[in-house]
Design a protein around this motif. Structure first.
Motif, PDB file in Angstrom:
ATOM      1  N   TYR A   1       2.639  -7.362   8.197  1.00  0.00           N
ATOM      2  CA  TYR A   1       3.996  -7.699   7.410  1.00  0.00           C
ATOM      3  C   TYR A   1       3.850  -8.638   6.277  1.00  0.00           C
ATOM      4  N   VAL A   2       3.819  -8.132   5.298  1.00  0.00           N
ATOM      5  CA  VAL A   2       3.935  -8.962   3.846  1.00  0.00           C
ATOM      6  C   VAL A   2       5.444  -8.728   2.969  1.00  0.00           C
ATOM      7  N   TYR A   3       4.923  -9.951   2.059  1.00  0.00           N
ATOM      8  CA  TYR A   3       6.042  -9.733   1.025  1.00  0.00           C
ATOM      9  C   TYR A   3       5.007  -9.828  -0.569  1.00  0.00           C
ATOM     10  N   PRO A   4       5.046  -8.172  -0.600  1.00  0.00           N
ATOM     11  CA  PRO A   4       4.503  -8.470  -2.340  1.00  0.00           C
ATOM     12  C   PRO A   4       5.424  -8.720  -3.233  1.00  0.00           C
ATOM     13  N   ASP A   5       4.998  -9.373  -4.381  1.00  0.00           N
ATOM     14  CA  ASP A   5       5.550  -9.676  -5.940  1.00  0.00           C
ATOM     15  C   ASP A   5       6.311  -8.309  -5.901  1.00  0.00           C
ATOM     16  N   ILE A   6       5.382  -7.548  -6.096  1.00  0.00           N
ATOM     17  CA  ILE A   6       6.508  -5.431  -5.886  1.00  0.00           C
ATOM     18  C   ILE A   6       5.936  -4.907  -5.426  1.00  0.00           C
ATOM     19  N   VAL A   7       7.198  -3.955  -4.618  1.00  0.00           N
ATOM     20  CA  VAL A   7       6.794  -2.924  -4.699  1.00  0.00           C
ATOM     21  C   VAL A   7       6.585  -1.530  -5.296  1.00  0.00           C
ATOM     22  N   ILE A   8       6.179  -1.212  -5.817  1.00  0.00           N
ATOM     23  CA  ILE A   8       6.634   0.672  -6.114  1.00  0.00           C
ATOM     24  C   ILE A   8       6.656   1.391  -5.258  1.00  0.00           C
ATOM     25  N   TYR A   9       8.539   2.501  -5.538  1.00  0.00           N
ATOM     26  CA  TYR A   9       7.813   3.766  -4.480  1.00  0.00           C
ATOM     27  C   TYR A   9       8.581   4.437  -5.505  1.00  0.00           C
ATOM     28  N   CYS A  10       7.961   5.433  -4.650  1.00  0.00           N
ATOM     29  CA  CYS A  10       8.513   6.876  -5.696  1.00  0.00           C
ATOM     30  C   CYS A  10       9.284   8.104  -4.111  1.00  0.00           C
ATOM     31  N   GLY A  11      10.425   8.465  -4.591  1.00  0.00           N
ATOM     32  CA  GLY A  11      11.669   9.465  -3.515  1.00  0.00           C
ATOM     33  C   GLY A  11      12.023   8.617  -3.319  1.00  0.00           C
ATOM     34  N   ASN A  12      12.523   8.744  -1.954  1.00  0.00           N
ATOM     35  CA  ASN A  12      13.712   8.202  -0.828  1.00  0.00           C
ATOM     36  C   ASN A  12      12.507   6.963  -0.414  1.00  0.00           C
ATOM     37  N   PRO A  13      13.072   5.836  -0.699  1.00  0.00           N
ATOM     38  CA  PRO A  13      12.478   4.254   0.331  1.00  0.00           C
ATOM     39  C   PRO A  13      12.519   5.299   2.411  1.00  0.00           C
ATOM     40  N   GLU A  14      11.127   4.895   2.609  1.00  0.00           N
ATOM     41  CA  GLU A  14      11.575   4.888   3.970  1.00  0.00           C
ATOM     42  C   GLU A  14      10.697   3.440   4.583  1.00  0.00           C
ATOM     43  N   PHE A  15      12.222   2.876   5.334  1.00  0.00           N
ATOM     44  CA  PHE A  15      12.160   2.201   6.606  1.00  0.00           C
ATOM     45  C   PHE A  15      11.295   1.831   8.198  1.00  0.00           C
ATOM     46  N   GLU A  16      11.324   0.422   8.877  1.00  0.00           N
ATOM     47  CA  GLU A  16      10.745   0.449   9.427  1.00  0.00           C
ATOM     48  C   GLU A  16      11.815   1.064  10.877  1.00  0.00           C
ATOM     49  N   ASP A  17      13.587   0.381  10.549  1.00  0.00           N
ATOM     50  CA  ASP A  17      13.994   0.873  11.488  1.00  0.00           C
ATOM     51  C   ASP A  17      15.518   0.699  10.741  1.00  0.00           C
ATOM     52  N   ASP A  18      16.213   0.919  11.516  1.00  0.00           N
ATOM     53  CA  ASP A  18      18.076   0.898  10.986  1.00  0.00           C
ATOM     54  C   ASP A  18      18.267  -0.157  10.105  1.00  0.00           C
ATOM     55  N   GLU A  19      17.531  -1.084   9.976  1.00  0.00           N
ATOM     56  CA  GLU A  19      18.154  -2.339   9.535  1.00  0.00           C
ATOM     57  C   GLU A  19      18.379  -2.285   8.097  1.00  0.00           C
ATOM     58  N   PHE A  20      17.119  -1.567   7.296  1.00  0.00           N
ATOM     59  CA  PHE A  20      16.413  -1.247   6.000  1.00  0.00           C
ATOM     60  C   PHE A  20      15.898  -2.771   5.238  1.00  0.00           C
ATOM     61  N   ASP A  21      15.336  -3.536   6.537  1.00  0.00           N
ATOM     62  CA  ASP A  21      14.810  -4.574   5.692  1.00  0.00           C
ATOM     63  C   ASP A  21      13.098  -5.052   5.898  1.00  0.00           C
ATOM     64  N   THR A  22      12.512  -4.119   6.202  1.00  0.00           N
ATOM     65  CA  THR A  22      11.636  -3.654   6.032  1.00  0.00           C
ATOM     66  C   THR A  22      10.896  -2.045   5.535  1.00  0.00           C
ATOM     67  N   LEU A  23      10.725  -2.519   4.492  1.00  0.00           N
ATOM     68  CA  LEU A  23       9.833  -0.697   3.829  1.00  0.00           C
ATOM     69  C   LEU A  23       8.711  -0.351   5.059  1.00  0.00           C
ATOM     70  N   ASP A  24       8.327   1.031   5.320  1.00  0.00           N
ATOM     71  CA  ASP A  24       7.110   1.193   5.726  1.00  0.00           C
ATOM     72  C   ASP A  24       6.260   1.958   4.788  1.00  0.00           C
ATOM     73  N   ILE A  25       4.926   1.046   4.902  1.00  0.00           N
ATOM     74  CA  ILE A  25       3.827   2.046   3.773  1.00  0.00           C
ATOM     75  C   ILE A  25       3.301   3.085   3.723  1.00  0.00           C
ATOM     76  N   PHE A  26       3.174   3.318   5.500  1.00  0.00           N
ATOM     77  CA  PHE A  26       2.377   4.422   5.362  1.00  0.00           C
ATOM     78  C   PHE A  26       3.448   5.613   5.656  1.00  0.00           C
ATOM     79  N   GLY A  27       4.531   5.462   5.733  1.00  0.00           N
ATOM     80  CA  GLY A  27       5.908   6.428   5.897  1.00  0.00           C
ATOM     81  C   GLY A  27       6.188   6.225   3.961  1.00  0.00           C
TER      82      GLY A  27
END
Length: 131
Positions: free
Chosen positions: A82-108
């Motif tokens: 688990y990391v805090y990058p300076d910037i994360v670029i994503y395309c499409g709808n972001p996928e999160f690890e759980d329903d708290e929407f505080d952790t972006l799942d990079i492999f999702g």
């Protein structure tokens, strides 16, 4: 008598997330079973981060792109880290690890790119993301 180095107890991802959620004013990154307290960035680092965020966000909006970005307060899960990058670029709808929407799942989010502006960790993390 000579002091002997002690083996560090590795944390599980669940233990890390509990620590992270109980910390009121400290962010931690989690890499290979260890939690690392985050330190504040300097003035120039912050300027670069803000400028990049503004420019990229404006470009995505002007191009009506499906891509968007999160800045440095979005926790990102990469494999079991688990990391805090300076910037994360994503395309499409972001996928999160759980329903708290505080952790972006990079492999999702197959079309996501975390980016670190500087430092040793950025080198390791960037190579870990795509290995």
């Amino acid at each position: 008598m000579t002091a002997q180095p002690q083996d560090k107890k590795k944390m599980t991802p669940g233990e890390y997330l509990a620590l992270e959620k109980s910390a009121l004013d400290i962010k931690y990154e989690f890499f290979d079973g260890e939690a690392f307290a985050m330190v504040g960035a300097g003035r120039n680092h912050n300027r670069i981060n803000v400028n990049l965020t503004v420019e990229l966000g404006g470009k995505f909006k002007a191009d009506k792109s499906t891509c968007n970005l999160f800045s440095n307060d979005m926790r990102v899960k990469i494999a079991e880290n688990y990391v805090y990058p300076d910037i994360v670029i994503y395309c499409g709808n972001p996928e999160f690890e759980d329903d708290e929407f505080d952790t972006l799942d990079i492999f999702g989010n197959k079309r996501s790119v975390p980016y670190w502006l500087s430092g040793f960790w950025g080198t390791i993390r960037s190579s870990e993301c795509f290995s």
